[in-house]
Design a protein around this motif. Structure first.
Motif, PDB file in Angstrom:
ATOM      1  N   ARG A 109      49.607   4.092 -63.462  1.00 54.90           N
ATOM      2  CA  ARG A 109      48.719   5.154 -63.946  1.00 54.90           C
ATOM      3  C   ARG A 109      49.110   5.453 -65.383  1.00 54.90           C
ATOM      4  O   ARG A 109      50.286   5.693 -65.677  1.00 54.90           O
ATOM      5  N   GLY A 110      48.127   5.440 -66.282  1.00 52.32           N
ATOM      6  CA  GLY A 110      48.384   5.773 -67.676  1.00 52.32           C
ATOM      7  C   GLY A 110      48.459   7.280 -67.862  1.00 52.32           C
ATOM      8  O   GLY A 110      48.061   8.052 -66.987  1.00 52.32           O
ATOM      9  N   GLU A 111      48.948   7.693 -69.008  1.00 53.74           N
ATOM     10  CA  GLU A 111      49.064   9.140 -69.253  1.00 53.74           C
ATOM     11  C   GLU A 111      47.707   9.813 -69.326  1.00 53.74           C
ATOM     12  O   GLU A 111      47.601  11.022 -69.112  1.00 53.74           O
ATOM     13  N   ASP A 112      46.637   9.038 -69.577  1.00 53.92           N
ATOM     14  CA  ASP A 112      45.286   9.591 -69.593  1.00 53.92           C
ATOM     15  C   ASP A 112      44.654   9.607 -68.202  1.00 53.92           C
ATOM     16  O   ASP A 112      43.490   9.981 -68.045  1.00 53.92           O
ATOM     17  N   GLY A 113      45.407   9.194 -67.169  1.00 64.15           N
ATOM     18  CA  GLY A 113      44.907   9.178 -65.799  1.00 64.15           C
ATOM     19  C   GLY A 113      44.279   7.858 -65.382  1.00 64.15           C
ATOM     20  O   GLY A 113      43.917   7.687 -64.211  1.00 64.15           O
ATOM     21  N   SER A 114      44.141   6.908 -66.308  1.00 64.27           N
ATOM     22  CA  SER A 114      43.586   5.590 -65.969  1.00 64.27           C
ATOM     23  C   SER A 114      44.466   4.909 -64.935  1.00 64.27           C
ATOM     24  O   SER A 114      45.690   4.946 -65.031  1.00 64.27           O
ATOM     25  N   LEU A 115      43.810   4.279 -63.954  1.00 65.77           N
ATOM     26  CA  LEU A 115      44.536   3.559 -62.911  1.00 65.77           C
ATOM     27  C   LEU A 115      44.446   2.059 -63.160  1.00 65.77           C
ATOM     28  O   LEU A 115      43.446   1.570 -63.688  1.00 65.77           O
ATOM     29  N   ASN A 116      45.464   1.346 -62.762  1.00 62.96           N
ATOM     30  CA  ASN A 116      45.460  -0.106 -62.848  1.00 62.96           C
ATOM     31  C   ASN A 116      46.265  -0.661 -61.680  1.00 62.96           C
ATOM     32  O   ASN A 116      47.096   0.032 -61.080  1.00 62.96           O
ATOM     33  N   GLY A 117      45.994  -1.898 -61.389  1.00 68.22           N
ATOM     34  CA  GLY A 117      46.774  -2.645 -60.417  1.00 68.22           C
ATOM     35  C   GLY A 117      46.945  -4.052 -60.941  1.00 68.22           C
ATOM     36  O   GLY A 117      46.034  -4.593 -61.561  1.00 68.22           O
ATOM     37  N   ALA A 164      43.568 -11.071 -60.005  1.00 72.20           N
ATOM     38  CA  ALA A 164      43.977 -12.370 -60.542  1.00 72.20           C
ATOM     39  C   ALA A 164      43.819 -12.501 -62.054  1.00 72.20           C
ATOM     40  O   ALA A 164      44.312 -13.448 -62.636  1.00 72.20           O
ATOM     41  N   GLN A 165      43.132 -11.554 -62.676  1.00 69.04           N
ATOM     42  CA  GLN A 165      43.032 -11.622 -64.131  1.00 69.04           C
ATOM     43  C   GLN A 165      43.491 -10.308 -64.737  1.00 69.04           C
ATOM     44  O   GLN A 165      43.551  -9.289 -64.054  1.00 69.04           O
ATOM     45  N   PRO A 166      43.824 -10.319 -66.019  1.00 65.54           N
ATOM     46  CA  PRO A 166      44.328  -9.098 -66.653  1.00 65.54           C
ATOM     47  C   PRO A 166      43.242  -8.032 -66.822  1.00 65.54           C
ATOM     48  O   PRO A 166      42.058  -8.347 -66.854  1.00 65.54           O
ATOM     49  N   ARG A 167      43.677  -6.786 -66.900  1.00 67.27           N
ATOM     50  CA  ARG A 167      42.759  -5.665 -67.110  1.00 67.27           C
ATOM     51  C   ARG A 167      41.984  -5.851 -68.412  1.00 67.27           C
ATOM     52  O   ARG A 167      40.788  -5.641 -68.469  1.00 67.27           O
ATOM     53  N   ASP A 168      42.697  -6.229 -69.459  1.00 66.78           N
ATOM     54  CA  ASP A 168      42.077  -6.441 -70.766  1.00 66.78           C
ATOM     55  C   ASP A 168      41.769  -7.924 -70.919  1.00 66.78           C
ATOM     56  O   ASP A 168      42.682  -8.748 -71.059  1.00 66.78           O
ATOM     57  N   ALA A 169      40.486  -8.256 -70.906  1.00 66.35           N
ATOM     58  CA  ALA A 169      40.058  -9.658 -70.940  1.00 66.35           C
ATOM     59  C   ALA A 169      40.516 -10.383 -72.196  1.00 66.35           C
ATOM     60  O   ALA A 169      40.646 -11.604 -72.194  1.00 66.35           O
ATOM     61  N   SER A 170      40.809  -9.655 -73.264  1.00 64.53           N
ATOM     62  CA  SER A 170      41.230 -10.293 -74.513  1.00 64.53           C
ATOM     63  C   SER A 170      42.566 -11.017 -74.370  1.00 64.53           C
ATOM     64  O   SER A 170      42.924 -11.836 -75.215  1.00 64.53           O
ATOM     65  N   GLU A 196      32.413 -11.362 -76.795  1.00 65.70           N
ATOM     66  CA  GLU A 196      31.823 -10.442 -75.810  1.00 65.70           C
ATOM     67  C   GLU A 196      32.707 -10.338 -74.561  1.00 65.70           C
ATOM     68  O   GLU A 196      32.982  -9.246 -74.082  1.00 65.70           O
ATOM     69  N   GLU A 197      33.126 -11.485 -74.031  1.00 67.24           N
ATOM     70  CA  GLU A 197      33.981 -11.489 -72.832  1.00 67.24           C
ATOM     71  C   GLU A 197      35.347 -10.871 -73.117  1.00 67.24           C
ATOM     72  O   GLU A 197      35.915 -10.190 -72.271  1.00 67.24           O
ATOM     73  N   SER A 198      35.894 -11.115 -74.310  1.00 65.10           N
ATOM     74  CA  SER A 198      37.207 -10.577 -74.677  1.00 65.10           C
ATOM     75  C   SER A 198      37.207  -9.053 -74.766  1.00 65.10           C
ATOM     76  O   SER A 198      38.247  -8.421 -74.618  1.00 65.10           O
ATOM     77  N   ALA A 199      36.052  -8.463 -75.004  1.00 69.50           N
ATOM     78  CA  ALA A 199      35.946  -7.012 -75.143  1.00 69.50           C
ATOM     79  C   ALA A 199      35.924  -6.287 -73.795  1.00 69.50           C
ATOM     80  O   ALA A 199      36.046  -5.064 -73.740  1.00 69.50           O
ATOM     81  N   ARG A 200      35.793  -7.025 -72.701  1.00 68.30           N
ATOM     82  CA  ARG A 200      35.687  -6.407 -71.371  1.00 68.30           C
ATOM     83  C   ARG A 200      37.019  -5.825 -70.891  1.00 68.30           C
ATOM     84  O   ARG A 200      38.077  -6.358 -71.173  1.00 68.30           O
ATOM     85  N   THR A 201      36.905  -4.731 -70.164  1.00 70.20           N
ATOM     86  CA  THR A 201      38.037  -4.147 -69.451  1.00 70.20           C
ATOM     87  C   THR A 201      37.670  -4.147 -67.983  1.00 70.20           C
ATOM     88  O   THR A 201      36.609  -3.641 -67.599  1.00 70.20           O
ATOM     89  N   TYR A 202      38.526  -4.730 -67.156  1.00 67.80           N
ATOM     90  CA  TYR A 202      38.244  -4.848 -65.728  1.00 67.80           C
ATOM     91  C   TYR A 202      38.872  -3.696 -64.950  1.00 67.80           C
ATOM     92  O   TYR A 202      40.048  -3.383 -65.129  1.00 67.80           O
ATOM     93  N   ASP A 203      38.072  -3.082 -64.100  1.00 70.46           N
ATOM     94  CA  ASP A 203      38.575  -2.098 -63.143  1.00 70.46           C
ATOM     95  C   ASP A 203      38.889  -2.871 -61.867  1.00 70.46           C
ATOM     96  O   ASP A 203      38.016  -3.110 -61.037  1.00 70.46           O
ATOM     97  N   LYS A 204      40.130  -3.281 -61.741  1.00 74.28           N
ATOM     98  CA  LYS A 204      40.506  -4.155 -60.634  1.00 74.28           C
ATOM     99  C   LYS A 204      40.541  -3.436 -59.287  1.00 74.28           C
ATOM    100  O   LYS A 204      40.586  -4.078 -58.250  1.00 74.28           O
TER     101      LYS A 204
END
Length: 190
Positions: free
Chosen positions: A40-48, A101-107, A115-123
């Motif tokens: 969990r980021g300090e802004d409340g964003s969740l990741n796995g 299986a892939q990173p949160r930040d597509a870049s 375009e694809e590199s700019a994506r952020t995945y909510d896993k």
């Protein structure tokens, strides 16, 4: 007598089969489980993120250690908030593993279009999970078991960082065996 000499040498000299990278092949024989480390980021964003290199390293206090890539979002979030979760996936959870299986930040993946590199995945999208009471990190309801951890130590380890966490809470959610890389036919070693 030459036969005895060969037998004696064989006892003390490791076999060295010819392979493209014998060290990588040897490392692939280690049993690597597949875990989802929640953060969990300090802004409340969740990741796995999917983690393979994870183990218990102490009884008192209960500590676990995970090796995380230096440029991982999860490592950044752990640095920010000092907490994380560990979800052990059961055999048969390959579909869940694919979410991670892939990173949160597509870049992070070289060769993707702008375009694809700019994506952020909510896993975590579409998965059944709760937020841990101790950490606020994702606990997967379809996991075999979960732990909530507080950061104890970060230690540089080449292109990864060792993250040692004190176990705050945990539970087993189902009977079964843990999913491994070998079962899925995946690899992350060498």
């Amino acid at each position: 007598m030459p036969h005895d000499d060969v037998v004696e040498r064989a006892r003390y000299e490791p076999l060295r089969p010819t392979a493209p990278d014998p060290v990588a092949e040897a490392l692939e024989t280690f049993p690597y489980g597949l875990y989802i480390v929640g953060s969990r980021g300090e802004d409340g964003s969740l990741n796995g993120m999917m983690a393979d290199w994870l183990m218990q390293v102490s009884f008192k206090p209960r500590l676990v250690c995970c090796s995380i890539e230096n440029d991982a979002t999860t490592l950044r979030f752990i640095r920010e908030t000092g907490v994380f979760s560990v979800n052990t996936l059961p055999i048969g959870a390959g579909e869940i593993a694919q979410h991670f299986a892939q990173p949160r930040d597509a870049s992070k993946i070289k060769g993707r279009s702008e375009e694809e590199s700019a994506r952020t995945y909510d896993k975590l999208a579409g998965l059944d999970y709760a937020l841990g009471e101790q950490t606020g990190c994702a606990l997967l309801n379809d996991a075999l078991a979960w732990l909530e951890c507080q950061l104890e130590l970060l230690h540089p380890a080449g292109d990864h960082t060792l993250v040692v966490g004190r176990v705050l809470d945990g539970a087993v959610l189902a009977d079964g065996e843990a999913l491994t890389q070998k079962i899925l036919g995946w690899q992350y070693a060498g």
